[in-house]
Write a protein that holds these residues in place. Sequence first.
Motif, short mmCIF file in Angstrom:
data_model
loop_
_atom_site.label_atom_id
_atom_site.label_comp_id
_atom_site.label_asym_id
_atom_site.label_seq_id
_atom_site.Cartn_x
_atom_site.Cartn_y
_atom_site.Cartn_z
N PHE A 224 0.84 -1.20 0.00
CA PHE A 224 0.00 0.00 0.00
C PHE A 224 0.88 1.25 0.00
CE2 PHE A 224 -4.11 -1.59 2.34
CZ PHE A 224 -4.27 -2.57 1.39
N LEU A 225 0.28 2.40 -0.31
CA LEU A 225 0.96 3.68 -0.13
C LEU A 225 0.93 4.02 1.36
CD1 LEU A 225 -0.66 6.00 -2.81
CD2 LEU A 225 1.59 4.93 -2.89
N PHE A 226 1.97 4.71 1.82
CA PHE A 226 1.95 5.22 3.19
C PHE A 226 2.10 6.73 3.16
CE2 PHE A 226 4.20 6.68 7.00
CZ PHE A 226 3.15 6.47 7.89
N LEU A 227 1.21 7.43 3.84
CA LEU A 227 1.32 8.90 3.92
C LEU A 227 1.37 9.33 5.38
CD1 LEU A 227 1.31 11.69 2.55
CD2 LEU A 227 -1.19 11.67 2.72
N GLY B 118 1.73 14.19 9.20
CA GLY B 118 2.45 15.13 10.05
C GLY B 118 3.53 15.86 9.27
N LEU B 119 4.12 15.15 8.29
CA LEU B 119 5.19 15.78 7.51
C LEU B 119 4.65 16.93 6.66
CD1 LEU B 119 7.36 12.74 6.31
CD2 LEU B 119 7.80 14.32 8.20
N MET B 120 3.37 16.85 6.27
CA MET B 120 2.78 17.94 5.48
C MET B 120 2.64 19.20 6.34
SD MET B 120 -0.03 15.67 3.42
CE MET B 120 -0.55 16.93 2.28
N TYR B 121 2.18 19.03 7.60
CA TYR B 121 2.08 20.18 8.50
C TYR B 121 3.47 20.73 8.82
CZ TYR B 121 -2.84 19.11 8.89
OH TYR B 121 -4.17 18.90 8.58
N ARG B 122 4.43 19.83 8.89
CA ARG B 122 5.81 20.29 9.15
C ARG B 122 6.34 21.09 7.96
NH1 ARG B 122 8.74 17.45 13.27
NH2 ARG B 122 7.33 16.10 14.43
N ALA B 123 5.97 20.69 6.75
CA ALA B 123 6.44 21.41 5.56
C ALA B 123 5.85 22.82 5.50
CB ALA B 123 6.08 20.63 4.30
N VAL B 124 4.57 22.96 5.86
CA VAL B 124 3.95 24.30 5.92
C VAL B 124 4.72 25.15 6.93
CG1 VAL B 124 1.90 25.60 6.64
CG2 VAL B 124 1.64 23.49 5.33
N GLU C 164 4.83 12.79 -1.65
CA GLU C 164 5.01 11.57 -2.43
C GLU C 164 4.87 10.40 -1.47
OE1 GLU C 164 8.62 11.84 -4.66
OE2 GLU C 164 7.67 13.24 -6.07
N ALA C 165 3.70 9.80 -1.50
CA ALA C 165 3.45 8.68 -0.60
C ALA C 165 3.97 7.42 -1.28
CB ALA C 165 1.96 8.57 -0.34
N GLY C 166 4.87 6.74 -0.64
CA GLY C 166 5.39 5.47 -1.18
C GLY C 166 5.56 4.55 0.00
N ALA C 167 6.64 3.79 0.03
CA ALA C 167 6.91 2.97 1.21
C ALA C 167 7.14 3.92 2.39
CB ALA C 167 8.13 2.11 0.98
N GLU C 168 7.74 5.09 2.12
CA GLU C 168 7.80 6.15 3.12
C GLU C 168 7.34 7.44 2.44
OE1 GLU C 168 12.40 7.46 3.08
OE2 GLU C 168 11.91 5.65 4.24
N THR C 169 7.18 8.50 3.25
CA THR C 169 6.64 9.74 2.67
C THR C 169 7.77 10.73 2.40
OG1 THR C 169 4.67 9.41 4.01
CG2 THR C 169 5.01 11.63 3.13
N ARG C 170 7.78 11.33 1.21
CA ARG C 170 8.71 12.43 0.93
C ARG C 170 7.88 13.67 0.60
NH1 ARG C 170 13.36 10.46 1.68
NH2 ARG C 170 14.28 12.53 1.46
N ALA D 184 -1.34 8.24 8.33
CA ALA D 184 -1.10 8.40 9.76
C ALA D 184 -1.16 9.87 10.12
CB ALA D 184 0.27 7.82 10.12
N GLY D 185 -1.75 10.18 11.28
CA GLY D 185 -1.82 11.59 11.70
C GLY D 185 -2.54 11.76 13.02
#
Length: 224
Positions: A34-37, A40-46, A74-80, A130-131
Amino acid sequence: MRPDGCVPWPIAIDGPAASGKSSLGMALAERFGFLFLDTGLMYRAVTLAALEAGVPPEDEAAGAFARALDIRAEAGAETRILVDGKDVTGRLREPEVEHHVSAYSALPSVRAAMVAAQRAIAARGPAILAGRDIGTVVLPDAPVKLFLEASPEARAARRSLQARQWGLAQEAAEARRDIEQRDRLDSSRAASPLRPAEDAVVIDTTDLSLEDVIRYALELLGCN
Ligand code: DC
């Protein structure tokens, strides 16, 4: 995985800081393909972008600033995470970001922009998100909702270990202060406060290893 491969999705994993959401999410995503997103990293990027642009969270412009940002997850095995095409993932655990992320993520306009982007990613295919508000707000119809909890001591010890792996030195006592401060802010904000969805399975991971938590989640999913 079940013999017929029908693991239900999307899977929502919520919980406070350093409760093990990403470790569990990444392990399950790898197992099921599955994709993993990690939202929290999105809020950190803002937060990183706003701090660099000198836009404080009290400023009404913060919401418009967040909406105008080109944030791609970029949701993959980990999130970038890419901001304006640049991969900033390696900077999102910096102390500056850690200290301010709860203030920016309390802004309803910031949340609206992030939730829309997260739903679009979840709609692409089998995904685990996750969030803090995945089961309550982002994906309220998710067929699987897990809420991880752990004592502040256990979470601080894990975060201090992780920080070393990320190349950041942080003692457990300092990690605990950061975690408790974010717990307070994330649970008391008016917009989508941290809380388990009514239909979430709450797992206290204080005395469990990651392997135990994965095994338990697989049992819940009927995959053992
Ligand atoms: O999961 P994390 O600790 O990296 O999240 C960083 C912050 O982002 C967290 O303190 C609150 C915010 N956050 C949020 O408000 N909603 C989410 N779905 C994920 C994170």
